[in-house]
Design a protein around this motif. Sequence first.
Motif, short mmCIF file in Angstrom:
data_model
loop_
_atom_site.label_atom_id
_atom_site.label_comp_id
_atom_site.label_asym_id
_atom_site.label_seq_id
_atom_site.Cartn_x
_atom_site.Cartn_y
_atom_site.Cartn_z
N ARG A 78 0.87 -1.19 0.00
CA ARG A 78 0.00 0.00 0.00
C ARG A 78 0.90 1.22 0.00
NH1 ARG A 78 -3.09 -3.74 2.81
NH2 ARG A 78 -5.32 -3.73 2.28
N LEU A 79 0.93 1.92 -1.10
CA LEU A 79 1.83 3.05 -1.27
C LEU A 79 1.13 4.35 -0.90
CD1 LEU A 79 3.46 2.08 -4.70
CD2 LEU A 79 4.18 1.46 -2.38
N GLY A 80 1.88 5.22 -0.21
CA GLY A 80 1.36 6.53 0.20
C GLY A 80 2.47 7.56 0.20
N PHE A 81 2.09 8.82 0.34
CA PHE A 81 3.06 9.91 0.36
C PHE A 81 3.76 9.97 1.72
CE2 PHE A 81 -0.03 11.21 -2.84
CZ PHE A 81 0.80 11.55 -3.89
N ARG A 82 5.00 10.40 1.70
CA ARG A 82 5.76 10.56 2.93
C ARG A 82 5.55 11.93 3.56
NH1 ARG A 82 11.71 8.30 1.43
NH2 ARG A 82 12.01 8.72 3.66
N VAL A 83 4.79 12.78 2.88
CA VAL A 83 4.47 14.10 3.40
C VAL A 83 2.97 14.31 3.27
CG1 VAL A 83 6.73 15.10 2.89
CG2 VAL A 83 4.93 15.16 1.15
N ALA A 84 2.47 15.31 4.00
CA ALA A 84 1.04 15.63 3.93
C ALA A 84 0.78 16.63 2.82
CB ALA A 84 0.57 16.18 5.27
N PRO A 109 2.65 20.79 -4.70
CA PRO A 109 4.01 20.99 -4.17
C PRO A 109 4.36 22.44 -3.83
CG PRO A 109 4.13 20.88 -6.53
CD PRO A 109 2.66 20.81 -6.17
N ARG A 110 3.44 23.41 -3.95
CA ARG A 110 3.80 24.82 -3.85
C ARG A 110 4.37 25.16 -2.48
NH1 ARG A 110 -1.60 27.54 -6.09
NH2 ARG A 110 -2.43 25.78 -4.89
N THR A 182 10.09 18.16 -1.15
CA THR A 182 9.45 18.54 -2.41
C THR A 182 9.32 17.34 -3.35
OG1 THR A 182 10.41 20.77 -2.17
CG2 THR A 182 9.57 20.14 -4.35
N ALA A 183 10.36 16.50 -3.36
CA ALA A 183 10.31 15.32 -4.22
C ALA A 183 9.28 14.30 -3.72
CB ALA A 183 11.69 14.66 -4.29
#
Length: 405
Positions: A78-84, A109-110, A182-183
């Motif tokens: 289950r893949l998810g973002f490492r940031v909110a 990403p702003r 950002t990445a």
Amino acid sequence: WPDNHRSYPGFPMRALFNLRPSPRHIFLLACAALLSACSRPAPPEEPVRSVKLLTVGAGALQSSVEYAGEVRARVESRLGFRVAGKLVQRPAELGQRVKAGQVLAQLDPRDYQLAADAARAQLASATTQHDLAAADYRRYQALKDQSFISSAELERRNATLQAAKAALDQARAQLSAQGNQTAYTTLVADVAGVVTGIEAEPGQVLAAGTPVVRVAQDGARDVVFAVPEDKVAQIRPGQEVTARVWSGSASLVGQVREVAASADAATRTYQVKVALQGAELPPLGATVYVTPRAFSHAGTPAIKLPTSALRQEGQRTAVWVYEPATSTVKSQPVQIATADGNEAVVASGLAPGMQVVATGVHVLSPGQKVMVYQPKTVAVPVSSMQQAAKSIAVAPAASAQQGRP
């Protein structure tokens, strides 16, 4: 009264009409009526029933224990973002095949880009401070060589230079970390696989680590099935199993890879994973019937009876056994071990050679006299059968010829 009653001389007509029954006669008539009413007719004799018999013998078991399982990837992430952030794009779709490095989803990403710009400005400031401290230290080093300043003053300049250098390293690290943040707003596939689940839609604001897509990695596959509590002790990792694909006749060989240590909270069954072997593996989600070889009893001799021969006698199962000497039946309790297709496997109570009633067991009673059923067959001469077949074949041809103009 006949008109010629006068032909009976001396008969007193008046006495005939004045007759009265005596009490004794009334009592006798009443007793006769009661006796005739209370007497019961003799019961009809019970007919001798005709029963079908089968001789008990040992036969080979045909069926074996099968469990329905599902083909799954050995590794499903289950893949998810490492940031909110807010999800703005999700190019991945259910069932899509993806490659390593392919973009699956994108956050706004702003905010992270602005934070990266701020970190970049801090790095520039720290670089300027470090360059200034380095030039100041070199100048004071030359003055110390000419003995114009003390060593303590030079050490203070050196401490200022070291602080500026540390601030520069910190600014570089912050810029690198902010660049990673950002990445992280772009979710990419780690390995090649298939998207098996979508758990977020564009427009949602996600916390760090919230699953977005589920990807089943290419490679090894397992068959996952559940076994009851009384069977799990017979399954051990490393045992061989036979897998049969529901959608085809292909048979695969697998090996037990993992047995759950605890039962499922809802079903109270234990999950078993079998590693499939072979060049052509079934697709993900396919239904596979698994037969553990530890549960296979095919070919084992056992006594089997049709279910029509069984009856319930209180809390036990029984059959009718035929006694040829007296042409009667007696009840025989039996113990049923398991089922083999449409037949019941008898564990105890019968011996080979016994004759058991096969059908109609619900209409019999202990000690009842029965007659063995003999099927009636009508012998037809072979010549008559051949003539009938020819007539059937010729009739359509004749009808077709009559219908022609």
